[in-house]
Design an enzyme around this catalytic site. Structure first.
Site, PDB file in Angstrom:
ATOM      1  N   LYS A  44       0.824  -1.215   0.000  1.00 29.19           N
ATOM      2  CA  LYS A  44       0.000   0.000   0.000  1.00 29.19           C
ATOM      3  C   LYS A  44       0.862   1.272   0.000  1.00 29.19           C
ATOM      4  CE  LYS A  44      -2.255  -1.209   3.799  1.00 29.19           C
ATOM      5  NZ  LYS A  44      -3.217  -1.133   4.925  1.00 29.19           N
ATOM      6  N   LYS A  46       2.793   2.234   2.352  1.00 27.49           N
ATOM      7  CA  LYS A  46       2.748   2.804   3.701  1.00 27.49           C
ATOM      8  C   LYS A  46       3.956   2.303   4.478  1.00 27.49           C
ATOM      9  CE  LYS A  46      -1.154   3.410   6.050  1.00 27.49           C
ATOM     10  NZ  LYS A  46      -2.433   3.094   6.743  1.00 27.49           N
TER      11      LYS A  46
END
Length: 144
Positions: A44, A46
């Protein structure tokens, strides 16, 4: 017994996380959290400040949380709902509409976010050397 399910990264656990977990738990008899794995966070784009094991340990210590398991893919949610027998999927309102397709497996509800607080905000304030408390007020906001 109504089982409530939620998902997230829960990095730098803060009052917004606690508010979500408390409200989610109040909607059922048990709250189970799918915690984004480090590998899933990388997919993602992240970057957590804490590893999965540390984030899991902190979540397990929260009184509203009954169990935690790893979330490794976007697609696993339907299988998790069936496997756990979840009655309700709860997500923060920043995800509104994203998981409506799961309503064929269980109820889906989006709860309001706590204003003026997020892990991203905390990371920014820490980098800037902002005052430690209350962080939301340091960012110019108010606590609700």
């Amino acid at each position: 017994m109504a089982l409530v399910l939620t998902y997230g990264t829960f990095d730098l656990l803060h009052v917004g996380h606690i508010n979500l977990l408390s409200r989610a738990r109040a909607l059922g008899d048990r709250l189970v959290v799918g915690l984004s794995s480090d590998a899933f966070n990388a997919l993602k784009n992240k970057q957590s400040t804490q590893c999965y094991a540390d984030r899991e340990a902190v979540l397990r210590a929260v009184r509203y949380v009954d169990d935690v398991f790893p979330e490794d893919t976007w697609e696993q949610k339907a299988d998790d709902i069936r496997r756990l027998g979840a009655d309700l999927l709860v997500m923060g309102s920043d995800w509104s509409g994203h998981f409506d397709d799961l309503a064929r497996h269980c109820q889906v509800r989006y709860l309001p976010r706590t204003e003026d607080i997020s892990s991203s905000l905390l990371k920014t304030l820490i980098r800037q050397g902002a005052p430690a408390a209350p962080l939301a007020l340091a960012a110019g906001g108010t606590r609700r």
